[in-house]
Design an enzyme around this catalytic site. Structure first.
Site, mmCIF file in Angstrom:
data_model
loop_
_atom_site.group_PDB
_atom_site.id
_atom_site.type_symbol
_atom_site.label_atom_id
_atom_site.label_comp_id
_atom_site.label_asym_id
_atom_site.label_seq_id
_atom_site.Cartn_x
_atom_site.Cartn_y
_atom_site.Cartn_z
ATOM 1 N N TYR A 1 -71.927 39.083 -51.181
ATOM 2 C CA TYR A 1 -72.534 37.917 -50.536
ATOM 3 C C TYR A 1 -73.038 38.321 -49.159
ATOM 4 O O TYR A 1 -72.404 39.119 -48.484
ATOM 5 C CB TYR A 1 -71.491 36.802 -50.399
ATOM 6 N N HIS B 1 -56.199 19.521 -34.367
ATOM 7 C CA HIS B 1 -55.608 18.372 -35.049
ATOM 8 C C HIS B 1 -56.670 17.742 -35.944
ATOM 9 O O HIS B 1 -56.796 16.511 -36.003
ATOM 10 C CB HIS B 1 -55.094 17.339 -34.043
ATOM 11 N N ASP C 1 -63.534 31.023 -51.648
ATOM 12 C CA ASP C 1 -64.455 31.881 -50.905
ATOM 13 C C ASP C 1 -63.811 32.414 -49.616
ATOM 14 O O ASP C 1 -64.243 33.447 -49.087
ATOM 15 C CB ASP C 1 -65.732 31.112 -50.542
ATOM 16 N N HIS D 1 -56.042 26.495 -33.034
ATOM 17 C CA HIS D 1 -55.216 25.338 -33.395
ATOM 18 C C HIS D 1 -56.018 24.069 -33.175
ATOM 19 O O HIS D 1 -56.683 23.927 -32.152
ATOM 20 C CB HIS D 1 -53.945 25.301 -32.539
ATOM 21 N N HIS E 1 -47.465 18.425 -38.138
ATOM 22 C CA HIS E 1 -48.201 18.828 -36.944
ATOM 23 C C HIS E 1 -49.685 19.027 -37.277
ATOM 24 O O HIS E 1 -50.458 18.065 -37.240
ATOM 25 C CB HIS E 1 -47.538 20.067 -36.366
#
Lengths: 231, 231, 231, 231
Positions: free
Chosen positions: A228, A96, A119, A94, A170
């Protein structure tokens, strides 16, 4: 206990400031040991430049601290919900980060405009609904996890193909096979959020990229026919 | 005299260039010792990379220099007004950080669009009115402080819950319990100003975040029931 | 074999992260030895900070690996097409640089708005059409090269005067007399893409720069009458 | 000859990459010795990280090289025009800094929106007209200087109070009492150009700042009654 995991999770946390995804302490990474059902997570509100591997807090899937001198991240209960629901997830992040937050605050899914997005995310990156006042009062962090799950279920999106979400007003959560890949996806989500805003500024009438480009690029890097990289 | 305070204020000043908030000498931080009523502040126009702790100027609440070989910041009188009015403030910061200035020049409050904002500012960040020509002529820096106070009084906003302001056509001032926290709030204000602009670009019709999200996040970090961090 | 070329191509690759053009492994540079018809190219998916000159993969103009322990870049077939068609090209670069991608995703040519652009690209930087589903299925990377060539041929643009292109919903390719100059042009293209977006934001009704300015600046740096620099 | 001047001009040139104003070699600084009428200027197209003080080229006010192993900047004739016309100017800078170029390409003056601008430029920063094809053909760099002078004369703007300009479809020139102050003004112009764009994005109907704020801030830092800084 789980020293190797704590070291990996510590290093994944340290990638966040290095990649420019966090200001001060605004972010957290966890990684889980599926055998024991225990995950390591950043302690709450500790500065990154003071962080050490042994500071990682060990937590079980009931959200109880198993080991550690610090309190775990205030977002721990959200990580628990995601680990319980999605057994293929090995790490959660998580942040910001600026542009991802802008889309979250704007309340819009991030459209798939090109190959950089495709991708790693095989479709738009969904934006959840807001929690209700009742959901916030009852158990804010648990319900943040539940509304993420609801978003993917209601839309029929597979979290394996779209390894991230933005929570309304958020910010972003991402995940992956381990803590390191979850951070990688957080970096991609931020870059893709930035590109998508600039794309709409260059052409306000832009349409999402065709499905054939989306599928081609996602499958170059994922699944049985990926070609790839070196494996 | 007040060596520890001067050291703290020096270090808080040095955070401004480190955090990308100032170009050249465009910013100043002060911190106050409430017992003696004396505050330490950056000298005017001295380059950050030449600054030393002993260069901090000591000033009393009449705005008189008590100690120091340099002239204090040209904005000193604004700091005095804020310290006199708000007894719970221990530090004050002024910068010309890019995005905060953009909102100040645009003459708009920064709306509360999400949790990054709500974690530190429990409401919109107000933009003052312009000073009148008479107020500018009479005492520009004193009246800059007075118009900040007027803004909070007229709107009934508590400076403890909204620890910053943007002055019309000028730039931001922030405060906190000490110089260090005032700088922290200056960093947050700049990041929140940036996110708010991008949010409106992603969705020109965006509405502010619901009050329940604002209150939840502010109270996670502030007040008797705070549970973010280690205390 | 071709040790000097591998070193040059390695160094040109390392310029990409240094100049802020790539995130993780998202970019590749090649350089060709025209005598042998063999080019050196970055291996696929290898991190820049682990890359060494000897890791460069040698490939011939049939797209076959001639030397190297790694698989070459997944975009190798696009490089082959460009080298085969344009005999004056000595280096090719592909990146996902942020602003160039924004224009590519928006599906618009980058207009020539000023001298920074004209110093290196004597006209708008074209945006290709999308590949069809059939072209993607058949041979994605080969056809990416072919659609670049088609774009320049249909518009009658000389790749010597406009050393770069943006592929719709994808990103930029640039070229030059060698790998180093191709990277230089990739840096210019990104800067010019950024300036063009900001230019339209400052003035949404802006027109391209006059042809006389375009020609003056391009010819200051290129051709028989160039007078910029020391040669 | 003029070793001290060459050292000062060298150091002023090195500020350009340090302050993020130039990509590659796109910029030049000069400084003049008024007694001899000779100025030192960056050599054309030489990389900043290879530059040494002794590489500065000495040029007289007829534009003739007086000393130096390199060719001077291709913009030398523009510097000559400015030095001949404005006797109080001691240094001149030209860059292609991103936001200043955006305004130049957009063909708009940069409005005075606040105190950051007013602290150094006492009014809008003017944008010149384009040169005619004939002016370009005849003597491009000389006429670039002439059109800058024409702009200030026709508008009745004093170059002492507005120490910079943006040339249409090209980029900024700034000046000052010496090379160092000219660079300072180039940094301010770029920051002010950035803030002005963001200001208009936050509020598309924004008006310029009141004259009383402009005058107050300019006079805090300039003229007989200045009180900013230590002098």
């Amino acid at each position: 206990m789980l020293e190797e995991l704590k070291k990996q999770v510590y290093e994944a946390n340290m990638e966040l400031p290095k990649r420019g995804l966090v200001t001060y302490t605004w972010g957290n990474v966890s990684g889980i040991d599926r055998e024991s059902g225990i995950f390591a997570i950043k302690p709450s509100g500790v500065e990154y430049d003071e962080l050490k591997p042994e500071d990682m807090v060990l937590v079980n899937l009931n959200g109880e601290v198993v080991e550690g001198k610090y309190k775990p991240s205030s977002d721990t209960a959200t990580h628990v919900e995601l680990y319980k629901k999605y057994e293929n997830i090995g790490g959660v992040v998580h942040t910001h980060s600026t542009y991802a937050v802008a889309w979250a605050q704007a309340g819009r899914d991030i459209p798939l405009y090109g190959t950089t997005h495709a991708d790693y995310f095989c479709g738009p990156i969904p934006c959840t609904r807001n929690l209700t006042p009742e959901e916030i009062d009852e158990a804010y962090e648990v319900n943040t996890g539940k509304v993420i799950i609801e978003t993917f279920e209601e839309r029929g999106v597979n979290t394996k193909y779209v390894p991230g979400v933005i929570c309304k007003n958020h910010g972003p959560f991402t995940w992956g096979k381990d803590a390191n890949q979850a951070v990688y996806n957080a970096v991609v989500l931020e870059e893709v959020a930035k590109m998508a805003l600039f794309t709409e500024q260059v052409n306000p009438k832009v349409e999402p990229a065709p499905d054939c480009i989306r599928d081609k690029h996602f499958n170059r890097k994922h699944g049985a026919n990926a070609y790839y990289g070196q494996n």
